[in-house]
Scaffold this motif. Structure first.
Motif, PDB file in Angstrom:
ATOM      1  N   LYS A  81       0.829  -1.206   0.000  1.00 41.72           N
ATOM      2  CA  LYS A  81       0.000   0.000   0.000  1.00 41.72           C
ATOM      3  C   LYS A  81       0.867   1.261   0.000  1.00 41.72           C
ATOM      4  O   LYS A  81       0.543   2.254  -0.670  1.00 41.72           O
ATOM      5  CB  LYS A  81      -0.918  -0.014   1.231  1.00 41.72           C
ATOM      6  CG  LYS A  81      -1.956   1.072   1.242  1.00 41.72           C
ATOM      7  CD  LYS A  81      -3.036   0.842   0.193  1.00 41.72           C
ATOM      8  CE  LYS A  81      -4.158   1.857   0.323  1.00 41.72           C
ATOM      9  NZ  LYS A  81      -5.193   1.662  -0.720  1.00 41.72           N
ATOM     10  N   LYS A  82       1.956   1.235   0.727  1.00 45.86           N
ATOM     11  CA  LYS A  82       2.805   2.407   0.875  1.00 45.86           C
ATOM     12  C   LYS A  82       3.741   2.620  -0.315  1.00 45.86           C
ATOM     13  O   LYS A  82       4.015   3.766  -0.701  1.00 45.86           O
ATOM     14  CB  LYS A  82       3.649   2.290   2.161  1.00 45.86           C
ATOM     15  CG  LYS A  82       2.835   2.320   3.442  1.00 45.86           C
ATOM     16  CD  LYS A  82       3.658   1.874   4.633  1.00 45.86           C
ATOM     17  CE  LYS A  82       4.628   2.945   5.096  1.00 45.86           C
ATOM     18  NZ  LYS A  82       3.952   4.013   5.846  1.00 45.86           N
ATOM     19  N   TYR A  83       4.222   1.542  -0.895  1.00 45.63           N
ATOM     20  CA  TYR A  83       5.289   1.622  -1.895  1.00 45.63           C
ATOM     21  C   TYR A  83       4.946   2.501  -3.108  1.00 45.63           C
ATOM     22  O   TYR A  83       5.758   3.359  -3.489  1.00 45.63           O
ATOM     23  CB  TYR A  83       5.684   0.216  -2.353  1.00 45.63           C
ATOM     24  CG  TYR A  83       6.802   0.203  -3.366  1.00 45.63           C
ATOM     25  CD1 TYR A  83       8.137   0.128  -2.969  1.00 45.63           C
ATOM     26  CD2 TYR A  83       6.536   0.283  -4.731  1.00 45.63           C
ATOM     27  CE1 TYR A  83       9.167   0.129  -3.898  1.00 45.63           C
ATOM     28  CE2 TYR A  83       7.556   0.285  -5.663  1.00 45.63           C
ATOM     29  CZ  TYR A  83       8.864   0.216  -5.246  1.00 45.63           C
ATOM     30  OH  TYR A  83       9.869   0.240  -6.173  1.00 45.63           O
ATOM     31  N   PRO A  84       3.781   2.337  -3.746  1.00 44.32           N
ATOM     32  CA  PRO A  84       3.510   3.128  -4.955  1.00 44.32           C
ATOM     33  C   PRO A  84       3.499   4.638  -4.711  1.00 44.32           C
ATOM     34  O   PRO A  84       3.790   5.418  -5.628  1.00 44.32           O
ATOM     35  CB  PRO A  84       2.121   2.646  -5.394  1.00 44.32           C
ATOM     36  CG  PRO A  84       1.966   1.306  -4.763  1.00 44.32           C
ATOM     37  CD  PRO A  84       2.681   1.402  -3.451  1.00 44.32           C
ATOM     38  N   LYS A  85       3.159   5.066  -3.514  1.00 49.22           N
ATOM     39  CA  LYS A  85       3.060   6.496  -3.206  1.00 49.22           C
ATOM     40  C   LYS A  85       4.336   7.042  -2.561  1.00 49.22           C
ATOM     41  O   LYS A  85       4.421   8.238  -2.280  1.00 49.22           O
ATOM     42  CB  LYS A  85       1.876   6.733  -2.263  1.00 49.22           C
ATOM     43  CG  LYS A  85       0.535   6.252  -2.824  1.00 49.22           C
ATOM     44  CD  LYS A  85      -0.565   6.400  -1.789  1.00 49.22           C
ATOM     45  CE  LYS A  85      -1.880   5.844  -2.307  1.00 49.22           C
ATOM     46  NZ  LYS A  85      -2.965   5.930  -1.278  1.00 49.22           N
ATOM     47  N   ALA A  86       5.302   6.166  -2.332  1.00 48.48           N
ATOM     48  CA  ALA A  86       6.513   6.572  -1.613  1.00 48.48           C
ATOM     49  C   ALA A  86       7.468   7.342  -2.515  1.00 48.48           C
ATOM     50  O   ALA A  86       7.439   7.216  -3.742  1.00 48.48           O
ATOM     51  CB  ALA A  86       7.207   5.335  -1.042  1.00 48.48           C
ATOM     52  N   THR A  87       8.341   8.118  -1.897  1.00 53.84           N
ATOM     53  CA  THR A  87       9.401   8.785  -2.633  1.00 53.84           C
ATOM     54  C   THR A  87      10.411   7.743  -3.113  1.00 53.84           C
ATOM     55  O   THR A  87      10.408   6.595  -2.644  1.00 53.84           O
ATOM     56  CB  THR A  87      10.124   9.799  -1.737  1.00 53.84           C
ATOM     57  OG1 THR A  87      10.785   9.077  -0.677  1.00 53.84           O
ATOM     58  CG2 THR A  87       9.148  10.804  -1.141  1.00 53.84           C
ATOM     59  N   ALA A  88      11.270   8.144  -4.024  1.00 52.64           N
ATOM     60  CA  ALA A  88      12.290   7.222  -4.524  1.00 52.64           C
ATOM     61  C   ALA A  88      13.167   6.712  -3.389  1.00 52.64           C
ATOM     62  O   ALA A  88      13.544   5.535  -3.357  1.00 52.64           O
ATOM     63  CB  ALA A  88      13.138   7.911  -5.581  1.00 52.64           C
ATOM     64  N   ILE A  89      13.482   7.570  -2.444  1.00 48.07           N
ATOM     65  CA  ILE A  89      14.312   7.173  -1.299  1.00 48.07           C
ATOM     66  C   ILE A  89      13.583   6.149  -0.446  1.00 48.07           C
ATOM     67  O   ILE A  89      14.165   5.139  -0.018  1.00 48.07           O
ATOM     68  CB  ILE A  89      14.705   8.402  -0.462  1.00 48.07           C
ATOM     69  CG1 ILE A  89      15.667   9.294  -1.266  1.00 48.07           C
ATOM     70  CG2 ILE A  89      15.337   7.988   0.867  1.00 48.07           C
ATOM     71  CD1 ILE A  89      16.010  10.590  -0.588  1.00 48.07           C
TER      72      ILE A  89
END
Length: 230
Positions: A81-89
Motif C-alpha cells: 500500500k505504501k510503496y507506490p506512493k513513496a518517494t524514490a528514497i
C-alpha cells in the motif's frame, strides 16, 4: 492502545488454522515446516492491514519478523500500500528491507503477492543482477522471488530476464519453482507466443513436466499435445 498484532489475534480461528496449516504444508520436512497460522482469511487480513498503513519502516519490519504467518502477510500488504506512493528514497528503503528480510518472506503466497510489486518494480529501470544472485542462492524463497519478480517486467513486455532465469532454474528440484517457471512462461506466452514457444522448443526436454504443463495451459489442445509428446 491495541496494536495490529493483537487485532489480528482476535480473528484467529483454530479450526481453520488446522486446515490452512495442511494446505501450506507446515509439517516436518515440508516446505513451510514450522510456520504458524492463525487461520485468518486473507480478506480479513487485508481489512486490518488497511487500518495500519501509517506504520513506519521499523514497525513493519518488526511485524514481518513475527512467527505468525498472517502477521507477515499483513506487513507485506502494508508495504504494498505504501510503496507506490513513496518517494524514490523510501521505495529504495522498502526494497532494501525486503531483501534483508527474505528469510521471513518464506511461503509462496508471501512471495507472490509482493515480489513483482516491490522487487520487480524497483529494478525495472535498474541493474537486475540482484535477481541472478537470488536465483543462485540455495534458498527456495530467494529463488522464487527471483523468477516471480520478473512478472513486473513481463507486464511491460520485457521477457529477457524471465527466460534467462527460467533457464538457470531448469534443473531445480522443487515443485514450487517448477510451478513458478511455468506460470511466468505462460504469462510471456500471453503477450508474445513466439518468445515462449522458442524457449519451449529449446528446453522442453529439460523443462520439468509441471513447468511445461503450466506454460502450455492456454494453448489450443493440439498444440498442448504437441509439446507433451516431445
Amino acid at each position: 492502545m491495541q496494536d495490529i498484532r493483537s487485532e489480528l489475534a482476535e480473528l484467529a480461528d483454530e479450526d481453520r488454522s488446522r486446515q490452512v496449516s495442511r494446505f501450506f504444508q507446515n509439517g516436518p520436512g515440508q516446505y513451510a515446516e514450522g510456520d504458524v497460522f492463525w487461520g485468518i482469511p486473507n480478506p480479513k487480513v487485508r481489512e486490518v492491514a488497511k487500518r495500519w498503513t501509517h506504520l513506519n519502516l521499523k514497525q513493519v519490519e518488526k511485524l514481518l519478523r513475527d512467527p505468525i504467518h498472517e502477521c507477515r502477510f499483513a506487513a507485506l500488504l502494508i508495504w504494498l500500500k505504501k510503496y507506490p506512493k513513496a518517494t524514490a528514497i523510501d521505495q529504495q528503503a522498502i526494497f532494501d528491507s525486503y531483501l534483508t528480510h527474505l528469510e521471513y518472506i518464506n511461503n509462496w503466497d508471501l512471495v507472490d503477492i509482493s515480489a513483482p510489486h516491490i522487487v520487480g518494480h524497483y529494478l525495472f529501470d535498474k541493474d537486475r543482477e540482484v535477481l541472478y544472485d537470488l536465483a543462485s542462492r540455495p534458498h527456495l524463497w530467494s529463488q522464487r522471488v527471483a523468477i516471480i519478480s520478473t512478472f513486473h517486467f513481463i507486464r511491460k513486455n520485457q521477457f529477457t530476464d524471465t527466460l534467462a532465469l527460467s533457464k538457470i532454474l531448469l534443473s531445480h528440484p522443487h515443485h514450487l519453482i517448477h510451478k513458478a517457471i511455468g506460470w511466468m512462461l505462460r504469462e510471456v506466452g500471453k503477450r508474445d507466443l513466439d518468445s515462449m514457444e522458442a524457449f519451449l522448443h529449446e528446453h522442453t526436454v529439460a523443462l520439468p513436466r509441471t513447468s511445461l504443463r503450466y506454460a502450455i495451459e492456454k494453448l489450443p489442445p493440439s498444440r498442448r499435445q504437441y509439446y507433451l509428446t516431445l
